[in-house]
Design an enzyme around this catalytic site. Structure first.
Site, PDB file in Angstrom:
ATOM      1  N   ASP A   1       1.782  -4.808 -14.471  1.00  0.00           N
ATOM      2  CA  ASP A   1       2.329  -6.138 -14.251  1.00  0.00           C
ATOM      3  C   ASP A   1       3.809  -6.151 -14.629  1.00  0.00           C
ATOM      4  O   ASP A   1       4.168  -5.841 -15.769  1.00  0.00           O
ATOM      5  CB  ASP A   1       1.550  -7.126 -15.124  1.00  0.00           C
ATOM      6  CG  ASP A   1       1.932  -8.573 -14.889  1.00  0.00           C
ATOM      7  OD1 ASP A   1       2.976  -8.822 -14.257  1.00  0.00           O
ATOM      8  OD2 ASP A   1       1.194  -9.459 -15.349  1.00  0.00           O
TER       9      ASP A   1
ATOM     10  N   PRO B   1       0.785  -1.230   0.000  1.00  0.00           N
ATOM     11  CA  PRO B   1       0.000   0.000   0.000  1.00  0.00           C
ATOM     12  C   PRO B   1       0.820   1.285   0.000  1.00  0.00           C
ATOM     13  O   PRO B   1       0.269   2.376   0.042  1.00  0.00           O
ATOM     14  CB  PRO B   1      -0.809  -0.121   1.284  1.00  0.00           C
ATOM     15  CG  PRO B   1       0.108  -0.863   2.204  1.00  0.00           C
ATOM     16  CD  PRO B   1       0.825  -1.856   1.346  1.00  0.00           C
TER      17      PRO B   1
ATOM     18  N   LYS C   1      12.389  -9.695  -1.384  1.00  0.00           N
ATOM     19  CA  LYS C   1      11.849 -10.631  -0.407  1.00  0.00           C
ATOM     20  C   LYS C   1      11.652 -11.994  -1.055  1.00  0.00           C
ATOM     21  O   LYS C   1      11.190 -12.090  -2.194  1.00  0.00           O
ATOM     22  CB  LYS C   1      10.503 -10.133   0.119  1.00  0.00           C
ATOM     23  CG  LYS C   1       9.823 -11.107   1.092  1.00  0.00           C
ATOM     24  CD  LYS C   1       8.577 -10.510   1.695  1.00  0.00           C
ATOM     25  CE  LYS C   1       7.440 -10.387   0.700  1.00  0.00           C
ATOM     26  NZ  LYS C   1       6.228  -9.811   1.316  1.00  0.00           N
TER      27      LYS C   1
ATOM     28  N   TRP D   1       6.779   1.262   2.028  1.00  0.00           N
ATOM     29  CA  TRP D   1       8.188   1.373   1.645  1.00  0.00           C
ATOM     30  C   TRP D   1       8.436   2.671   0.893  1.00  0.00           C
ATOM     31  O   TRP D   1       9.471   3.314   1.071  1.00  0.00           O
ATOM     32  CB  TRP D   1       8.614   0.161   0.806  1.00  0.00           C
ATOM     33  CG  TRP D   1       8.989  -1.029   1.628  1.00  0.00           C
ATOM     34  CD1 TRP D   1       8.547  -1.327   2.890  1.00  0.00           C
ATOM     35  CD2 TRP D   1       9.909  -2.067   1.275  1.00  0.00           C
ATOM     36  NE1 TRP D   1       9.119  -2.491   3.330  1.00  0.00           N
ATOM     37  CE2 TRP D   1       9.955  -2.972   2.370  1.00  0.00           C
ATOM     38  CE3 TRP D   1      10.668  -2.333   0.147  1.00  0.00           C
ATOM     39  CZ2 TRP D   1      10.752  -4.117   2.357  1.00  0.00           C
ATOM     40  CZ3 TRP D   1      11.471  -3.485   0.134  1.00  0.00           C
ATOM     41  CH2 TRP D   1      11.508  -4.358   1.221  1.00  0.00           C
TER      42      TRP D   1
ATOM     43  N   ASP E   1       9.208  -5.994  -2.401  1.00  0.00           N
ATOM     44  CA  ASP E   1       8.512  -6.628  -1.283  1.00  0.00           C
ATOM     45  C   ASP E   1       7.277  -7.364  -1.799  1.00  0.00           C
ATOM     46  O   ASP E   1       6.361  -7.661  -1.047  1.00  0.00           O
ATOM     47  CB  ASP E   1       8.104  -5.577  -0.247  1.00  0.00           C
ATOM     48  CG  ASP E   1       7.820  -6.180   1.122  1.00  0.00           C
ATOM     49  OD1 ASP E   1       8.493  -7.154   1.491  1.00  0.00           O
ATOM     50  OD2 ASP E   1       6.925  -5.673   1.819  1.00  0.00           O
TER      51      ASP E   1
END
Length: 241
Positions: free
Chosen positions: A126, A88, A191, A91, A151
């Site tokens: 995308d 959202p 991540k 970061w 992330d």
């Protein structure tokens, strides 16, 4: 971060799933299941959730990036940063502060990201789509970034190994894209959910960066399988394998 099946693999969890604690009053939330009650109790006790409220971050994940940067110094004023899986926007909030007005923050996600002063967001985009790559390159000065962060994660299927493989595929694709857009000497952070194929990403990063480390910030829950792969000093003249 558009073929619907591919999109679902790349879609990060909804902000309401990621950070429900920032959008509901926990004391009045009625748990419908035992699992939900456990989640609510954990959120109430989580110091990072409380700190996110107090410091107006959109999600507790902001503290993961703050901790990683404090220890490893990957962000600097003036940096051009691509934030992958930005929704959202927690970061990106950290990044805007770190790179200040001299830098650039470009966030990308399949989901809509609420506007943030100091950042540019590519929502409903995308990262598997070459059109998204072109948009990113067009928005960056000279088509290059100093830092790429990720992330992002696929929607959880409930099958641990499948979810792990999906995230590995996403990260490998991003590593390849970094060969095009990341400047020599630049930094990369992604991540992953640790598992049998994590070495594929590490091996690819070690071919393309001078330093590769595995990090797990304290803000990442102990029981979570998530870890972060940090790669520093991007080598020049890299070509995707």
């Amino acid at each position: 971060m558009a073929a619907a099946a591919v999109t679902r693999l790349w879609q990060t969890p909804s902000p309401l799933v990621q950070c429900r604690s920032l959008h509901v009053t926990l004391r009045t939330q009625k748990a419908k299941t035992g699992a939900e009650q456990i989640w609510l109790t954990r959120q109430q006790r989580d110091p990072y959730v409380k700190a996110a409220h107090a410091q107006h971050y959109r999600c507790r994940s902001a503290f993961k990036l703050l901790e990683i940067d404090k220890e490893h110094k990957i962000l600097h004023p003036g940096n051009r940063v691509v934030d992958c899986g930005a929704a959202p926007g927690a970061w990106s909030q950290v990044l805007v502060d770190k790179v200040n007005s001299l830098g650039q923050v470009l966030g990308v996600d399949l989901l809509r990201i609420a506007p943030l002063e100091g950042a540019v967001f590519l929502s409903k985009c995308d990262l598997t789509d070459p059109a998204t790559h072109r948009k990113i390159i067009d928005l960056l000065p000279s088509g290059q970034a100093d830092v790429i962060l990720s992330d992002m994660a696929p929607n959880a299927s409930g099958i641990k190994e499948l979810d792990h493989q999906r995230l590995v595929g996403m990260c490998l694709s991003l590593v390849d894209f970094s060969g095009t857009v990341l400047r020599p000497g630049g930094n990369f952070l992604c991540k992953i959910w640790d598992g049998g194929e994590s070495s594929l990403i590490r091996d690819r990063l070690q071919q393309r960066f001078q330093i590769v480390k595995t990090v797990k910030p304290k803000a990442s829950r102990t029981e979570s399988a998530e870890i972060y792969l940090l790669a520093k000093s991007h080598k020049s003249n890299n070509a995707p394998n």
